[in-house]
Design an enzyme around this catalytic site. Structure first.
Site, PDB file in Angstrom:
ATOM      1  N   TYR A  84      -7.657 -22.124  -0.459  1.00 18.19           N
ATOM      2  CA  TYR A  84      -7.280 -21.727  -1.407  1.00 18.19           C
ATOM      3  C   TYR A  84      -5.972 -22.365  -1.473  1.00 18.19           C
ATOM      4  CZ  TYR A  84      -4.951 -18.008   0.674  1.00 18.19           C
ATOM      5  OH  TYR A  84      -3.340 -17.461   1.796  1.00 18.19           O
TER       6      TYR A  84
ATOM      7  N   THR B 116       2.641  -8.012   3.570  1.00 21.43           N
ATOM      8  CA  THR B 116       3.234  -8.495   1.524  1.00 21.43           C
ATOM      9  C   THR B 116       4.412  -8.519   1.309  1.00 21.43           C
ATOM     10  OG1 THR B 116       2.929  -5.986   1.290  1.00 21.43           O
ATOM     11  CG2 THR B 116       4.354  -6.964  -0.404  1.00 21.43           C
TER      12      THR B 116
ATOM     13  N   VAL C 250       0.395  -0.895   0.155  1.00 19.49           N
ATOM     14  CA  VAL C 250       0.126  -0.167   0.348  1.00 19.49           C
ATOM     15  C   VAL C 250       0.932   0.995  -0.298  1.00 19.49           C
ATOM     16  CG1 VAL C 250      -1.472   1.422   0.727  1.00 19.49           C
ATOM     17  CG2 VAL C 250      -1.911  -0.789   1.675  1.00 19.49           C
TER      18      VAL C 250
ATOM     19  N   ASP D 243     -28.915  12.022   0.322  1.00 17.60           N
ATOM     20  CA  ASP D 243     -30.134  12.905  -0.519  1.00 17.60           C
ATOM     21  C   ASP D 243     -30.457  13.195   1.397  1.00 17.60           C
ATOM     22  OD1 ASP D 243     -30.970  10.230   0.056  1.00 17.60           O
ATOM     23  OD2 ASP D 243     -32.412  10.572  -1.226  1.00 17.60           O
TER      24      ASP D 243
ATOM     25  N   HIS E 299      -3.771 -16.050  10.259  1.00 17.32           N
ATOM     26  CA  HIS E 299      -4.400 -16.934   9.171  1.00 17.32           C
ATOM     27  C   HIS E 299      -2.549 -17.884   8.673  1.00 17.32           C
ATOM     28  CE1 HIS E 299      -5.316 -17.721   5.215  1.00 17.32           C
ATOM     29  NE2 HIS E 299      -5.094 -17.675   4.797  1.00 17.32           N
TER      30      HIS E 299
ATOM     31  N   VAL F  33      -3.626  -7.401  -0.867  1.00 16.58           N
ATOM     32  CA  VAL F  33      -3.143  -7.108  -2.019  1.00 16.58           C
ATOM     33  C   VAL F  33      -3.602  -6.669  -3.716  1.00 16.58           C
ATOM     34  CG1 VAL F  33      -1.380  -8.247  -4.125  1.00 16.58           C
ATOM     35  CG2 VAL F  33      -1.201  -8.093  -1.633  1.00 16.58           C
ATOM     36  N   THR F  34      -4.894  -7.359  -3.688  1.00 16.60           N
ATOM     37  CA  THR F  34      -5.979  -7.534  -4.115  1.00 16.60           C
ATOM     38  C   THR F  34      -6.296  -6.114  -4.856  1.00 16.60           C
ATOM     39  OG1 THR F  34      -6.992  -9.885  -3.549  1.00 16.60           O
ATOM     40  CG2 THR F  34      -8.182  -8.756  -5.199  1.00 16.60           C
TER      41      THR F  34
HETATM   42  P1  FAD Z   1       2.407  -4.638   4.953  1.00 16.17           P
HETATM   43  O1  FAD Z   1       2.883  -5.161   3.877  1.00 16.17           O
HETATM   44  O2  FAD Z   1       2.080  -4.740   6.082  1.00 16.17           O
HETATM   45  O3  FAD Z   1       3.133  -3.157   4.818  1.00 16.17           O
HETATM   46  C1  FAD Z   1       3.213  -2.076   6.319  1.00 16.17           C
HETATM   47  C2  FAD Z   1       4.470  -1.684   6.676  1.00 16.17           C
HETATM   48  O4  FAD Z   1       4.154  -0.838   7.773  1.00 16.17           O
HETATM   49  C3  FAD Z   1       5.454  -2.708   7.080  1.00 16.17           C
HETATM   50  O5  FAD Z   1       6.709  -3.027   6.220  1.00 16.17           O
HETATM   51  C4  FAD Z   1       5.433  -2.413   8.382  1.00 16.17           C
HETATM   52  O6  FAD Z   1       6.713  -2.912   8.628  1.00 16.17           O
HETATM   53  C5  FAD Z   1       5.324  -1.224   8.453  1.00 16.17           C
HETATM   54  N1  FAD Z   1       5.105  -0.464   9.470  1.00 16.17           N
HETATM   55  C6  FAD Z   1       4.203  -0.287  10.407  1.00 16.17           C
HETATM   56  N2  FAD Z   1       4.626   0.035  11.682  1.00 16.17           N
HETATM   57  C7  FAD Z   1       5.380   1.139  11.681  1.00 16.17           C
HETATM   58  C8  FAD Z   1       6.404   2.094  11.715  1.00 16.17           C
HETATM   59  N3  FAD Z   1       5.651   2.458  13.055  1.00 16.17           N
HETATM   60  N4  FAD Z   1       6.847   2.914  11.299  1.00 16.17           N
HETATM   61  C9  FAD Z   1       7.262   2.521  10.201  1.00 16.17           C
HETATM   62  N5  FAD Z   1       6.804   1.338   9.450  1.00 16.17           N
HETATM   63  C10 FAD Z   1       5.802   0.401   9.780  1.00 16.17           C
HETATM   64  N6  FAD Z   1      -3.583 -11.419  -0.095  1.00 16.17           N
HETATM   65  C11 FAD Z   1      -4.202 -10.619  -1.012  1.00 16.17           C
HETATM   66  O7  FAD Z   1      -4.899  -9.551  -2.043  1.00 16.17           O
HETATM   67  N7  FAD Z   1      -4.199 -11.730  -1.772  1.00 16.17           N
HETATM   68  C12 FAD Z   1      -3.309 -13.230  -1.101  1.00 16.17           C
HETATM   69  O8  FAD Z   1      -3.518 -14.205  -1.790  1.00 16.17           O
HETATM   70  C13 FAD Z   1      -3.277 -12.429   0.470  1.00 16.17           C
HETATM   71  N8  FAD Z   1      -2.497 -14.095   0.852  1.00 16.17           N
HETATM   72  C14 FAD Z   1      -2.401 -13.722   2.084  1.00 16.17           C
HETATM   73  C15 FAD Z   1      -2.137 -14.624   2.780  1.00 16.17           C
HETATM   74  C16 FAD Z   1      -1.399 -14.660   4.104  1.00 16.17           C
HETATM   75  C17 FAD Z   1      -1.027 -15.541   5.458  1.00 16.17           C
HETATM   76  C18 FAD Z   1      -1.574 -13.258   5.053  1.00 16.17           C
HETATM   77  C19 FAD Z   1      -0.526 -12.511   5.763  1.00 16.17           C
HETATM   78  C20 FAD Z   1      -1.996 -12.014   4.445  1.00 16.17           C
HETATM   79  C21 FAD Z   1      -2.853 -12.419   2.784  1.00 16.17           C
HETATM   80  N9  FAD Z   1      -3.031 -11.332   2.417  1.00 16.17           N
HETATM   81  C22 FAD Z   1      -3.518 -12.125   1.099  1.00 16.17           C
HETATM   82  C23 FAD Z   1      -3.218 -10.390   2.603  1.00 16.17           C
HETATM   83  C24 FAD Z   1      -1.796  -9.214   1.989  1.00 16.17           C
HETATM   84  O9  FAD Z   1      -0.745  -9.551   2.567  1.00 16.17           O
HETATM   85  C25 FAD Z   1      -2.374  -8.216   3.129  1.00 16.17           C
HETATM   86  O10 FAD Z   1      -3.337  -7.578   3.248  1.00 16.17           O
HETATM   87  C26 FAD Z   1      -1.783  -6.697   2.309  1.00 16.17           C
HETATM   88  O11 FAD Z   1       0.035  -7.134   2.148  1.00 16.17           O
HETATM   89  C27 FAD Z   1      -1.253  -5.405   3.590  1.00 16.17           C
HETATM   90  O12 FAD Z   1      -0.525  -4.492   2.947  1.00 16.17           O
HETATM   91  P2  FAD Z   1       0.466  -3.547   3.742  1.00 16.17           P
HETATM   92  O13 FAD Z   1       0.998  -2.648   2.723  1.00 16.17           O
HETATM   93  O14 FAD Z   1      -1.450  -2.884   3.862  1.00 16.17           O
HETATM   94  O15 FAD Z   1       0.494  -4.023   4.758  1.00 16.17           O
HETATM   95  N1  THG Z   2     -37.052  11.051   5.919  1.00 18.91           N
HETATM   96  C1  THG Z   2     -36.213  11.762   6.403  1.00 18.91           C
HETATM   97  N2  THG Z   2     -35.231  12.249   5.706  1.00 18.91           N
HETATM   98  C2  THG Z   2     -34.616  11.311   5.192  1.00 18.91           C
HETATM   99  C3  THG Z   2     -35.527  10.524   4.675  1.00 18.91           C
HETATM  100  C4  THG Z   2     -36.813   9.797   5.039  1.00 18.91           C
HETATM  101  N3  THG Z   2     -33.702  11.304   4.918  1.00 18.91           N
HETATM  102  C5  THG Z   2     -32.807  10.509   4.384  1.00 18.91           C
HETATM  103  C6  THG Z   2     -33.448   9.889   3.048  1.00 18.91           C
HETATM  104  N4  THG Z   2     -34.893   9.620   3.729  1.00 18.91           N
HETATM  105  C7  THG Z   2     -34.027  10.657   1.908  1.00 18.91           C
HETATM  106  N5  THG Z   2     -34.292   9.810   1.364  1.00 18.91           N
HETATM  107  C8  THG Z   2     -35.734  10.336   0.698  1.00 18.91           C
HETATM  108  C9  THG Z   2     -36.711   9.965  -0.647  1.00 18.91           C
HETATM  109  C10 THG Z   2     -37.484  10.377  -1.230  1.00 18.91           C
HETATM  110  C11 THG Z   2     -38.552  11.877  -0.035  1.00 18.91           C
HETATM  111  C12 THG Z   2     -38.119  11.668   1.030  1.00 18.91           C
HETATM  112  C13 THG Z   2     -36.509  11.092   1.222  1.00 18.91           C
HETATM  113  C14 THG Z   2     -39.678  12.233  -0.581  1.00 18.91           C
HETATM  114  N6  THG Z   2     -39.389  12.427  -1.924  1.00 18.91           N
HETATM  115  C15 THG Z   2     -40.383  13.587  -2.538  1.00 18.91           C
HETATM  116  C16 THG Z   2     -40.243  12.930  -3.801  1.00 18.91           C
HETATM  117  O1  THG Z   2     -39.435  12.414  -4.592  1.00 18.91           O
HETATM  118  O2  THG Z   2     -41.531  13.453  -4.523  1.00 18.91           O
HETATM  119  C17 THG Z   2     -39.895  15.374  -2.114  1.00 18.91           C
HETATM  120  C18 THG Z   2     -41.056  16.299  -3.464  1.00 18.91           C
HETATM  121  C19 THG Z   2     -40.256  17.587  -3.230  1.00 18.91           C
HETATM  122  O3  THG Z   2     -38.799  18.045  -3.359  1.00 18.91           O
HETATM  123  O4  THG Z   2     -40.836  18.151  -2.863  1.00 18.91           O
HETATM  124  O5  THG Z   2     -40.322  12.650   0.285  1.00 18.91           O
HETATM  125  O6  THG Z   2     -37.359   8.935   4.750  1.00 18.91           O
HETATM  126  N7  THG Z   2     -36.969  12.976   6.989  1.00 18.91           N
END
Ligand code: FAD
Ligand code: THG
Length: 807
Positions: A248, A45, A14, A538, A220, A347-348
Site C-alpha cells: 500500500y 499511533t 484508542v 437465540d 510490519h 486507527v481506521t
Molecule cells: P498505541 O498507539 O500503541 O498506544 C498504546 C499506548 O499504551 C502507547 O502509547 C504506550 O506507550 C502505552 N502503554 C503501553 N503499556 C503501558 C503501560 N503499562 N503503562 C502506561 N502506558 C502504556 N492503522 C491504520 O488504521 N491505518 C494504517 O495505515 C496503519 N498503518 C500502520 C503502519 C505501521 C507500520 C504500523 C506499525 C501500524 C499501522 N497501523 C495502521 C495500525 C495502527 O497504528 C495501530 O493499530 C494503532 O495505532 C493502535 O492504537 P492504540 O492506541 O491501540 O495503540
Molecule cells: N438446536 C438446539 N438448540 C439450538 C439450535 C438448534 N440453539 C441455537 C440455535 N440452533 C437456535 N436456532 C433455532 C432456530 C429455530 C428453531 C430452533 C433453533 C426452531 N424454531 C421453531 C419455529 O420457528 O417454527 C420454533 C417453534 C416453536 O417455538 O414452537 O425449531 O438447532 N437444540
C-alpha cells in the site's frame, strides 16, 4: 452518587478517543496514563501512516470506520484524498467487485474504474499494469497524532487529565473489582474502572490480571522514499492499495510511503523488545529488514515507474497487533469487574471503537453490535498461546489475500472432533472447521445417490468458479434425501449448557424472552436480548426436570452472558456440557420408523410431540431426545455422553440400513434451515436487530413479568427494516452473503445468508430490506460482476403449515 473514577492505560489513538467519548457521556473523572511522552508516545499511533480504507466485509467494522472518518474530519485531522485499490490479476478484479458490493451494502460511496481512470486519479500508476480499480472518495489519511491530541484536548476541557511518563505496572483489585493501578514510580491511582488501551502491550498487561488478550504484536515494514521528481508535492493523490503484491502507498508531499505485508511474519517478543528496539526512535519500531523489502521495491517500481528515479530514504519495521480473526479485542474482564480492554484497534476504527466501548462502559450496552470484536468470542482451545500465535501469524499472511466467505482455517486442525469423526472419515467427509470443531460439509459416500436422484428429476445447477469453492453438489442430494428419506447430522458442535439449581427456572425466565417455565419435558425456543432490545442470541431451552434445564446456544458469548448474570447466591449452576457429550440429528420422514424399534418409549406424535424432550434409551445407550429440528423435518436431536457416541452412531447406522439412511453435512443443513425460515444468529440477526424486525416476535412473551430487553421493546418504534426471504429467478444463480440488494434501482439492503434449495430448485437468501418491501416484490442482487433478479417470498418456503414437522 459521585462519579466513577476511570483510569485509561495508554494515550494512543484508542486511549485518547476513549477519554473523549467517556467524558462526552458525562463521566469526567478520567485519568489517562502513558509510559511515554504525550502525544507522540512511542506506541503504534506515533508512526502510523494513517491510511483509512473504510470498506470491510464486516458491517460493524465499516460503521466504526465511517464514524472515525466523520469525527476526524470534524477535528481537522483527516484528509479525504480518497482510496484506490487496483487489480493486476483477473481474480483481484473480481474481488474488487465483491468489495464494491460490500461498500454499496454498507453505504460507502464507491465506484469501479477502468485502468485509464485509475491513472487519472493517481498519475503515478502505470495503467498498462492494471485491469481496473475500486475508488472510495471518502477514504483518506488520518493524522493520527493530531487526532489523538485533539480528542485529548476535548477530554481535558471536560475534566480529564493526562499523565506522561507514567507506566502502569500493576492493576489493583479487591474482592473481584478493580480499585486502581500502581505506576512505576510507586504511585497508586484509585479507580472504579480501568481501561487497558495499551495497544500491542495489551496482552502483557492482561496477563497480570489473569486475562487472555488474544493478540500478537507483529512487525510490519514501512518505508519512505526520497523526493520523486515526477510527483507534484501539491497534488492530493488517493491512498493506494496493490493487494496482489501485499503493498500500500500514500504520499508525503513529493515522497511516497510504502507499506508491505509480503515479508516473513515477524511476531515480536515483548520480553526482549527493549533491547531489540534500542537505537530506534521509539519502542514500537524495530530495525528495517532491508533484504526482505527487495521484492516490494521491485514491484513498486513496476506499478509506479516514477519511483525508479528515487530510492528508499528512511524505513523501519513498525509493531502493531494482529488477532486470530483480524477483529479488535473489546470488553470487560469477566472475573475482574471494572477491568476493560480495547486493543488491537486500527486507527481506521479507533473513534468508532471508542464510542461503542464508552457506551458499553457508561450505559452497560454498546451502541452497535460488537459480537465480532468481543473479548470472549473465542473457544477455550482458541485462547491457548499456541492457537493465538499460529492464527494471528496466519492473519498477517492473509491480510490482503482474497478470502472466500466459506473459507475455513487450515491450521490448527483436528482440535475438537466428535465421537463420529472416524465414521465420518470412512464416509468420505469433507470437513470445514468452525469453533475449533471438525464439521462435515458433505460426504463423498453419497455420490452413489446422484444417478438415482438425477433420474428422479433432481437438478444440479452449474456454478461459477467462486461459488464452487468449499462446495459440492452432493449437498443438494443430501438435502433432497433429508426431505424424502432420513439423514444423520452431527450436531455435536452445537454449544450446550446445563443450567440447574433451585434458581434455574427464575434465572432463565429473567434472561430470555419466551416462557421457559413450562412443565418438565417442554422445549422452548427463546431469545437473549440486550438492554436495548437487540438480539444477543437465540436458544432452545429444554426443561428436563424441575430444576434442570438443557440450553442449546450459539457459542462462547452466550456462556459469557449467562455467567455474568448468575445470581451471586449459588442458586443457579451453569455448566458448559458441549465437550463430554455429543449429539446426532436424525431427521426426515422415515426418522420415526427408523428410531422407534430401538427405543422402549413411545415415539409417536401423540406420546412425544413437537418441541418436547424425553430421557430414554436407544438400545443400551442413555439418551436425551429433543423433538427439535433446525432442518424442519420429523425427527430428533439425540444427545448422549461422548463415551457412547461411537456406539450410538453404529446403532443408528445399522437401524437405518433398511431405510437407506445417509450421513449429511453442513451445506445441506444450511439450505434446509433457509427453506424453513430459521435464522442463524450472527449472520441473519445480531444485537442490531429487534425480534420483530428479524421475524422472531413469536418468541417474545410480552405478558411475562420482566426479562432483559423487555422495557426497550415496549418503547421500540416499528422496525424500518425487516428480514425477508428472497428467491433468485435464475436456477443457476447463486449468492453467498453480504451482497447489496436493490429495490426499484436503488440499493436498499443486503443479503445475510444464502443457500440452494433442492425443494424449489433455486437459490434462497435472507436479506434485510425496508419493511415496506413485501412478498412478491422484485429485487436485484449484485453478485461479483453480475446482477441477478429475485423475488421476495412468503415464509417459510417449505412446510408453512407445519405438517411435515408435526407428523
Ligand atoms: P498505541 O498507539 O500503541 O498506544 C498504546 C499506548 O499504551 C502507547 O502509547 C504506550 O506507550 C502505552 N502503554 C503501553 N503499556 C503501558 C503501560 N503499562 N503503562 C502506561 N502506558 C502504556 N492503522 C491504520 O488504521 N491505518 C494504517 O495505515 C496503519 N498503518 C500502520 C503502519 C505501521 C507500520 C504500523 C506499525 C501500524 C499501522 N497501523 C495502521 C495500525 C495502527 O497504528 C495501530 O493499530 C494503532 O495505532 C493502535 O492504537 P492504540 O492506541 O491501540 O495503540
Ligand atoms: N438446536 C438446539 N438448540 C439450538 C439450535 C438448534 N440453539 C441455537 C440455535 N440452533 C437456535 N436456532 C433455532 C432456530 C429455530 C428453531 C430452533 C433453533 C426452531 N424454531 C421453531 C419455529 O420457528 O417454527 C420454533 C417453534 C416453536 O417455538 O414452537 O425449531 O438447532 N437444540
Amino acid at each position: 452518587m459521585t462519579q466513577p473514577r476511570v483510569v485509561i492505560i495508554g494515550a494512543g489513538i484508542v486511549g485518547t478517543a476513549l477519554a473523549d467519548e467517556i467524558t462526552a457521556l458525562g463521566w469526567t473523572d478520567v485519568t489517562v496514563a502513558d509510559r511515554g511522552p504525550l502525544f507522540r508516545t512511542g506506541g503504534s499511533t506515533s508512526h502510523a501512516p494513517g491510511l483509512v480504507f473504510q470498506t470491510n466485509g464486516s458491517k460493524t467494522m465499516a460503521e466504526l470506520a465511517r464514524y472515525t472518518v466523520e469525527k476526524f474530519g470534524a477535528l481537522d485531522a483527516f484528509d479525504a484524498v480518497g482510496g484506490l485499490e487496483v487489480a493486476t490479476t483477473p481474480e483481484r478484479w473480481v474481488e474488487l467487485h465483491r468489495r464494491h458490493g460490500w461498500a454499496k451494502a454498507w453505504g460507502i460511496e464507491s465506484r469501479l474504474l477502468d485502468a485509464q481512470a485509475c491513472a487519472e486519479l493517481h498519475p503515478l500508476v502505470d495503467p498498462d499494469l492494471i485491469i481496473g480499480g475500486f475508488h472510495t472518495p471518502t477514504d483518506g489519511l488520518a493524522l493520527a497524532v493530531r487526532a489523538a491530541e485533539a480528542q485529548a484536548r476535548r477530554a481535558v476541557e471536560r475534566g480529564a487529565r493526562f499523565l506522561a511518563y507514567c507506566e502502569v505496572v500493576e492493576i489493583l483489585e479487591s474482592d473481584g473489582r478493580v480499585t486502581g493501578v500502581r505506576t512505576a514510580d510507586g504511585q497508586e491511582l484509585p479507580a472504579d474502572i480501568v481501561v487497558c488501551a495499551a495497544g500491542f502491550w495489551g496482552a502483557e498487561l492482561g496477563r497480570k490480571v489473569g486475562l487472555t488478550v488474544p493478540l500478537v504484536p507483529m512487525a510490519h515494514q514501512f518505508a519512505k522514499t526520497g523526493a520523486v521528481p515526477a510527483l507534484d508535492s501539491a497534488a492530493r493523490l488517493p491512498i493506494l492499495r496493490h493487494q496482489d503484491a501485499d503493498l500500500y502507498y500514500r504520499t508525503y508531499g513529493d515522497r511516497i510511503g510504502i507499506g508491505y505485508y509480503g515479508h516473513t511474519p515477524r511476531p515480536v517478543d515483548i520480553g526482549t523488545l527493549t533491547e531489540d528496539s534500542a537505537g530506534e526512535p521509539m519502542p514500537s519500531m524495530l530495525p528495517f529488514t532491508t533484504a526482505e523489502f527487495e521484492p516490494a521495491w521491485a514491484e513498486s517500481v513496476r506499478l509506479l515507474p516514477a519511483l525508479a528515479d528515487t530510492k528508499v530514504d528512511e524505513a523501519f519495521d513498525g509493531i502493531f497487533s494482529f488477532t486470530p480473526d483480524g477483529f479488535p479485542i473489546l470488553g470487560e474482564h469477566r472475573d475482574l469487574a471494572g477491568c476493560w480492554v480495547a486493543e488491537a484497534v486500527w486507527v481506521t476504527h479507533s473513534a468508532g471503537v471508542a464510542r461503542a466501548v464508552a457506551h458499553w462502559i457508561v450505559e452497560g450496552t454498546p451502541d452497535i453490535d460488537l459480537h465480532e470484536c468481543d473479548l470472549y468470542r473465542f473457544e477455550d482451545a482458541a485462547r491457548s498461546p499456541e492457537f493465538i500465535r499460529r492464527t494471528s501469524v496466519q492473519a498477517f499472511v492473509e491480510v490482503y489475500d482474497i478470502l472466500h466467505p466459506h473459507q475455513y482455517r487450515s491450521a490448527p486442525r483436528n482440535v475438537r472432533t466428535s465421537p463420529f469423526f472416524d465414521r465420518h472419515r470412512e464416509l468420505g467427509a469433507f470437513f470445514f472447521e468452525g469453533g475449533c470443531w471438525e464439521r462435515p460439509a458433505w460426504f463423498e459416500a453419497n455420490r452413489a445417490l446422484l444417478p438415482e436422484l438425477a433420474a428422479d428429476g433432481l437438478e444440479f445447477p452449474r456454478r461459477d468458479d467462486w461459488s464452487s469453492r468449499f462446495y459440492s453438489p452432493l449437498s443438494i442430494a443430501e438435502a433432497r434425501w433429508t426431505r424424502t428419506h432420513v439423514a444423520l447430522y452431527d450436531m455435536t458442535p452445537l454449544t450446550r449448557y446445563e443450567v440447574s439449581g433451585r434458581g434455574a427456572a427464575d434465572f432463565l425466565q429473567r434472561m430470555t424472552t419466551n416462557d421457559v417455565g413450562r412443565k418438565p419435558g417442554a422445549v422452548t425456543y427463546t431469545l437473549l436480548l440486550d438492554d436495548n432490545g437487540g438480539i444477543r442470541s437465540d436458544l432452545t431451552v429444554a426443561r428436563l426436570s424441575e430444576h434442570h434445564f438443557q440450553v442449546g446456544a450459539n457459542g462462547p458469548l452466550d456462556f459469557d452472558w449467562f455467567a455474568r448474570h448468575l445470581p451471586g447466591d449459588g442458586s443457579v449452576i451453569l455448566r458448559d456440557i458441549t465437550g463430554g457429550t455429543c449429539c446426532l440429528g436424525v431427521w426426515g420422514p422415515d426418522a420415526r420408523a427408523m428410531v422407534q424399534p430401538l427405543c422402549p418409549d413411545d415415539l409417536s406424535h401423540r406420546a412425544f410431540g413437537y418441541f418436547k424432550a424425553l430421557r430414554t434409551y436407544l438400545g443400551s445407550i442413555p439418551v436425551t431426545m429433543l423433538r427439535v429440528s433446525y432442518v424442519g423435518e420429523l425427527g430428533w436431536e439425540i444427545y448422549t455422553g461422548a463415551e457412547h457416541g461411537a456406539a450410538l452412531w453404529d446403532l443408528l447406522w445399522e437401524a437405518g440400513r433398511a431405510h437407506r439412511v445417509i450421513a449429511a453435512g453442513r451445506i445441506a443443513f444450511n439450505s434446509l434451515r433457509l427453506e424453513k425460515g430459521y435464522r442463524s444468529w450472527g449472520a441473519d440477526m445480531t444485537a442490531e436487530h429487534t425480534p420483530e424486525a428479524a421475524g422472531l416476535g413469536f418468541a417474545v412473551r410480552m405478558s411475562k413479568q420482566s426479562f432483559t430487553g423487555k422495557q426497550a421493546l415496549e418503547s421500540a418504534a416499528p422496525p424500518g427494516k425487516t428480514l425477508r426471504t428472497v428467491v433468485l429467478d435464475d436456477p443457476h444463480a447463486v449468492v453467498l452473503g453480504k451482497e447489496p440488494v436493490s429495490v426499484r434501482g436503488a440499493v436498499a439492503g443486503y443479503v445475510t445468508s444464502a443457500g440452494y434449495s433442492a425443494t424449489i430448485g433455486r437459490c434462497l437468501a435472507y436479506a434485510w430490506l425496508p419493511s415496506d418491501v413485501q412478498p412478491g416484490d422484485e429485487v436485484e442482487i449484485d453478485y461479483l460482476t453480475q446482477r441477478f433478479t429475485a423475488r421476495v417470498h412468503t415464509e417459510p418456503v417449505v412446510d408453512p403449515d407445519m405438517t411435515l414437522i408435526r407428523r
